[in-house]
Structures are given as structure tokens and as C-alpha cells.
Design a protein around this motif. Structure first.
Motif, short mmCIF file in Angstrom:
data_model
loop_
_atom_site.label_atom_id
_atom_site.label_comp_id
_atom_site.label_asym_id
_atom_site.label_seq_id
_atom_site.Cartn_x
_atom_site.Cartn_y
_atom_site.Cartn_z
N SER A 101 18.94 -39.89 -22.35
CA SER A 101 17.43 -39.81 -22.70
C SER A 101 16.72 -40.79 -22.22
N MET A 102 17.41 -42.03 -22.10
CA MET A 102 16.54 -43.28 -21.60
C MET A 102 16.29 -43.36 -20.16
N LYS A 103 17.16 -42.86 -19.50
CA LYS A 103 17.18 -42.81 -18.05
C LYS A 103 16.16 -41.94 -17.58
N PHE A 104 16.04 -40.74 -18.20
CA PHE A 104 14.99 -39.68 -17.72
C PHE A 104 13.79 -39.68 -18.58
N THR A 105 13.48 -40.99 -19.30
CA THR A 105 12.10 -40.73 -20.01
C THR A 105 11.44 -41.82 -19.37
N GLU A 106 10.11 -41.54 -19.07
CA GLU A 106 9.25 -42.64 -18.53
C GLU A 106 8.94 -43.54 -19.07
N ALA A 107 8.83 -44.73 -18.70
CA ALA A 107 8.02 -45.97 -19.35
C ALA A 107 7.06 -45.33 -20.32
N GLY A 108 7.32 -46.20 -21.67
CA GLY A 108 6.23 -45.85 -22.61
C GLY A 108 6.62 -44.56 -23.60
N GLY A 109 7.59 -43.75 -23.23
CA GLY A 109 7.96 -42.80 -23.88
C GLY A 109 8.49 -42.83 -25.28
N MET A 110 9.26 -41.86 -25.76
CA MET A 110 9.77 -42.15 -27.34
C MET A 110 11.10 -41.19 -27.18
N ILE A 111 11.94 -41.89 -27.84
CA ILE A 111 13.18 -41.20 -28.24
C ILE A 111 13.40 -41.08 -29.73
N SER A 112 13.80 -39.97 -30.50
CA SER A 112 13.99 -39.97 -31.78
C SER A 112 15.29 -39.53 -31.93
N VAL A 113 16.25 -40.19 -32.96
CA VAL A 113 17.52 -39.77 -33.43
C VAL A 113 17.58 -39.40 -34.72
N SER A 114 18.28 -38.50 -34.99
CA SER A 114 18.36 -37.97 -36.33
C SER A 114 19.72 -37.69 -36.62
N ILE A 115 20.20 -37.91 -37.80
CA ILE A 115 21.57 -37.53 -38.44
C ILE A 115 21.60 -37.30 -39.71
N TRP A 116 21.87 -36.04 -40.20
CA TRP A 116 22.42 -35.65 -41.49
C TRP A 116 23.49 -34.56 -41.66
N VAL A 122 28.35 -32.11 -39.81
CA VAL A 122 27.43 -33.13 -39.44
C VAL A 122 26.41 -33.03 -38.32
N HIS A 123 25.04 -33.32 -38.26
CA HIS A 123 24.13 -32.70 -37.42
C HIS A 123 24.05 -34.29 -36.72
N VAL A 124 23.77 -34.42 -35.44
CA VAL A 124 23.29 -35.58 -34.78
C VAL A 124 22.40 -35.05 -33.59
N VAL A 125 20.99 -35.37 -33.72
CA VAL A 125 20.02 -34.92 -32.93
C VAL A 125 19.31 -36.12 -32.08
N ILE A 126 19.33 -35.80 -30.79
CA ILE A 126 18.74 -37.00 -29.89
C ILE A 126 17.84 -36.27 -29.00
N GLU A 127 16.42 -36.59 -29.24
CA GLU A 127 15.46 -35.97 -28.57
C GLU A 127 14.57 -37.17 -27.96
N ASP A 128 14.02 -36.60 -26.79
CA ASP A 128 13.20 -37.46 -25.75
C ASP A 128 11.91 -36.69 -25.33
N THR A 129 11.08 -37.62 -24.79
CA THR A 129 9.86 -37.16 -24.37
C THR A 129 9.79 -37.06 -22.70
N GLY A 130 11.05 -37.00 -22.00
CA GLY A 130 11.33 -37.29 -20.94
C GLY A 130 11.11 -35.92 -19.90
N GLN A 131 11.69 -36.25 -18.64
CA GLN A 131 11.19 -35.26 -17.58
C GLN A 131 11.64 -33.70 -17.91
N GLY A 132 12.71 -33.40 -18.86
CA GLY A 132 13.07 -32.10 -19.06
C GLY A 132 14.14 -31.69 -18.03
#
Length: 459
Positions: free
Chosen positions: A364-379, A386-396
Motif C-alpha cells: 500500500s505504501m509503495k503504490f500510494t502517491e506522496a501525500g496519500g492516505m492509508i487506513s488500517v482497521s481491526i475488529w 478477526v477482520h483486518v482491513v488495509i485500504e489505500d488511496t493509491g494507483q489501484g
């Protein structure tokens, strides 16, 4: 019996022969149990009617009368009380009778030879042309006692039918065996085609054509085989591409290390240049190390299968460790992190699960442009998953690449230059580890909008 064709023909032919013998035995048993007493009773009725007509019609000549009866399909044996005996009709194959039988009939008893005839396994008693296989009745003619023994003449009554049925049976067996040869060819042909296709695949040729239109088991097998071939072809293409990519990526840092190592031997380098060259050598060495570790991890996972050490640990705390370990990277790219880490515990291999979060977060960090956002959720849900979600605003990820991203050696977005392009093993490792832990991993992505990975593991 080396080929399937020959084996099939022999087995089916044996089945026909054995089933025919069994059918004959069953028919014989049925005759012995049900029909023998019926035939005996029927013949006894015919015998009684025969002698009754002779006794009630004095003008009949006995010899002429019995010759007439014989001509219409019966075999007769007549003996008087003086021991004089005459046969009428075709000769008996065996003319012997048990002692006392004739005297018993002359004294007024009936002889039920058909019902009492010995049981045999393969020869139905009805067809045995023996004198003892008859019925006997007493009668009087011109004040003299006689004993009449009578049975159907099979040659006269069923001669043509026996020949007809024998010919029918022989023709049926011959035609059946002929059709077995023809039908077996139809059945074995697709198997031969599969064998030939297997040899082609073993030689590295994946362009094969099989009949997948059949609706039977062979059609299903051909369909599955075709799918397997396509999968093998794709894997082979990805393997070749992987070898090419890895060779290139290994060659690139090795060339850099070699070149900058030679540059370090130059005496007139400044400290800044020396430090710069050393940092490049260190970075290239790190790239080689990461690549080799990924290959070793994947090889270990393939070999170990379900044999992994299990610990109980806090997923949220482990995720925080991964975030701290990659802090230098996301700070350098000025990425914003949004965390919702509920304290949940799972049972699994701590080292492997750590690798899952590291690979997904680093991707996610590698393919997200500078200034982007990454969210991590665990529940944890109500089913103790157990659900672990890693979401980014990258290239897709493109829609074409999305179905294949977890396949090893696969690298999508070949047309785009992506920084620090990897070996195509990271997500394969993720998928393999999650699979070993009886979990699942899902991905949603759109080009230009970002990617969402969700890992579900039993707690």
C-alpha cells in the motif's frame, strides 16, 4: 492385456460369458424349483388321457395307436406283465429304469420320473432324453396289464426351435462382441487423446484440442484437463516471466554493487561521494536480501503445508510493530495513516502473520502517491472471526490484473513504471500464509481510486 482397449474388450466379453452362465444356472434352478413338478403333473395328465382313450375305444389297435401318439411328438415305452417291451418314437438315449419301477406301475402305481429326476447344475432336466425322465401309468388292453412310460419328444416338438434359438444365441453373442470392439474404440479414443495431450504437456506444448462437448464423465474429464492445461500454460508463462524479472532484478543490483565497488577504489573520492556510493551498495544489497528471503519463505510454506507453530497473540499490537518498522518509509512519502485497532487475539504463527501485514502494508505504501492516505482497521465479528482491513488511496489495480494478483510470479501493470518493482511474490506469500491459517483474503480495487485488502482469520 497391455492396452486399455484390449482390457476393456476382454472384461466385457468375460462379463457376457459369465452372465450367460449365471443366467443359465438361474433358469435351471427355476426349472428345478417351480417347473419340474408342473411338467410332471402335465405329462401325467397326458398319459392318463392317452390310456383312457385306448381303454374306452376297443376297436383301436394298440400298436397303431401308440405309433400315432409317438408321431405327434412323444416317446413311449410299453411293457406288459409278461416282460415284453416295445419302444415307440425316437430312441431314448438311456433306456435303463430303476429295478421295481415297471412292476410297481403294473400293480397300479403311478411313476413320477420327471418330478423325481436327479437335479443337475448346468443341464435342465426337461431336456434329458432318458427313460427314467418319464411318467408311468398302468392300463389294461385285451385283459392284459401294461405299463406306459411317456415323455415329450424334444426333437419333434422343439427341434427347429432349438436350432433357431441356438443360431440366435450365436449370432447375438457374435454381434455383441463386434459392437464391443466398435464401442470400446469410441470409449477409449478420448482417453488416448488425453494420453497424447499429457505427453505434449510433458514436452512443454500446451496448445491442445480436446472434445469438451461431451456431457458424460469423459467430457467432464476433458474439460477439467483443458482447464488444467490452461492453468499450467499460464503458470509456465508467469514462471518464465518471473525468471526473466528476477534475473533482471538480480543483475541490476549486482551491476550497481560491482560498479560502485570499483568506484570506491578510486583514491580521489570525497567523503560525501564515498558515503553516497556505500549507501547505494547497501540499498542494492538490501534488495537482494529481501528477494532471497521471499523465495525462501515461499519455498518453506510449500514444503511445510499445515505444519506450523501456533501462538496466541494480539493482532493490533503486532500491526503497531509493523507500522513502527515501516515508519521511515511512510514518513518519507508523507503518507497519512488512519488507525482503528481494536484489541483482538488470534491463534497462529506469529512470524508468518507478521509477514502478511508487512507485505500488505508495504504494498500500500509503495503504490500510494506522496501525500496519500492509508487506513488500517481491526475488529472481531460475532462469529469469532478477526477482520483486518488495509485500504489505500493509491494507483489501484486494473480489472484485468485483479483475478491474478495472488498467483506467484504474477506482476500486473507491466505497462506502467512503478517504483521499486518487486518480484511478484509478496501477495503470493500473503495468500499462502492466510490459507494455511484457514482464513481468507479479499481485494477490491479501482484504477486511480485505491485498493482495499481484507484478511479474515479465525480467532
Amino acid at each position: 492385456m497391455k492396452t486399455l482397449y484390449v482390457r476393456f474388450v476382454v472384461i466385457v466379453t468375460l462379463i457376457i460369458v459369465v452372465s450367460s452362465l449365471l443366467a443359465f444356472v438361474i433358469a435351471n434352478v427355476y426349472y428345478q424349483v417351480n417347473l419340474k413338478s408342473y411338467n410332471d403333473k402335465k405329462m401325467m395328465g397326458i398319459a392318463n388321457e392317452t390310456v383312457a382313450l385306448l381303454e374306452s375305444t376297443p376297436e383301436l389297435q394298440m400298436n397303431d395307436y401308440f405309433h400315432t401318439v409317438a408321431n405327434i411328438g412323444y416317446q413311449l415305452y410299453v411293457e406288459d406283465d409278461s416282460g415284453s417291451a416295445v419302444f415307440y418314437g425316437n430312441a431314448f438315449k438311456n433306456e435303463s429304469l430303476e429295478s421295481g419301477v415297471v412292476n410297481a406301475v403294473l400293480n397300479g402305481e403311478e411313476y413320477h420320473g420327471i418330478a423325481q429326476y436327479p437335479k443337475k447344475l448346468f443341464i435342465t432336466g426337461f431336456f434329458d432324453n432318458e427313460l427314467q425322465n418319464t411318467v408311468g401309468v398302468p392300463f389294461q388292453y385285451e385283459d392284459k396289464k401294461y405299463a406306459l412310460f411317456i415323455r415329450p419328444d424334444i426333437v419333434l416338438q422343439f427341434g427347429e426351435m432349438r436350432i433357431f434359438f441356438a443360431q440366435l444365441l450365436i449370432c447375438s453373442v457374435a454381434i455383441t462382441i463386434l459392437f464391443i470392439f466398435i464401442g470400446t474404440t469410441y470409449i477409449v479414443r478420448p482417453i488416448r487423446n488425453l494420453t497424447a495431450a499429457t505427453k505434449k504437456i510433458a514436452e512443454g506444448e500446451y496448445s491442445i484440442q480436446l472434445d469438451v462437448e461431451r456431457k458424460d464423465e469423459l467430457g467432464t474429464l476433458a474439460t477439467s484437463f483443458t482447464r488444467m492445461t490452461e492453468s499450467l500454460k499460464q503458470i509456465e508463462e508467469m514462471r518464465q516471466e518471473f525468471i526473466s524479472n528476477v534475473s533482471h532484478e538480480i543483475q541490476s543490483p549486482l551491476t550497481s554493487i560491482q560498479g560502485f565497488s570499483q568506484a570506491l577504489r578510486t583514491e580521489n573520492l570525497s567523503n560525501e561521494e564515498r558515503e553516497h556510493y556505500l549507501s547505494i551498495i547497501e540499498e542494492e544489497s538490501r534488495r537482494l536480501s529481501v528477494m532471497s528471503k521471499q523465495l525462501l519463505v515461499l519455498s518453506y510454506l510449500d514444503k511445510e503445508h499445515n505444519v506450523i507453530d501456533i501462538d496466541t497473540f494480539n493482532v493490533s499490537e503486532q500491526m503497531k510493530q509493523v507500522i513502527r518498522a515501516t515508519e521511515w518509509y511512510w514518513r518519507e512519502k508523507e503518507l497519512a495513516l488512519e488507525l482503528e485497532l481494536s484489541p483482538v487475539w488470534i491463534k497462529g504463527n506469529k512470524q508468518f502473520i507478521y509477514q502478511v501485514w508487512m507485505n500488505l502494508l508495504y504494498n500500500s505504501m509503495k503504490f500510494t502517491e506522496a501525500g496519500g492516505m492509508i487506513s488500517v482497521s481491526i475488529w472481531e465479528d460475532e462469529q469469532d472471526m478477526v477482520h483486518v482491513v488495509i485500504e489505500d488511496t493509491g494507483q489501484g489495480i486494473t480489472e484485468e490484473d485483479l483475478p491474478y494478483i495472488f498467483e506467484r510470479y504474477y506482476k500486473g501493470d507491466k505497462s506502467r513504471k512503478r517504483e521499486g518493482s518487486g518480484s511478484g511474490l509478496g501477495l503470493s506469500i500473503v495468500y499462502k500464509i492466510v490459507q494455511l491459517h484457514k482464513g481468507s483474503v479479499m481485494v477490491q480495487s479501482a484504477v486511480g481510486e485505491g485498493t482495499r485488502f481484507e484478511v479474515i482469520l479465525p480467532s
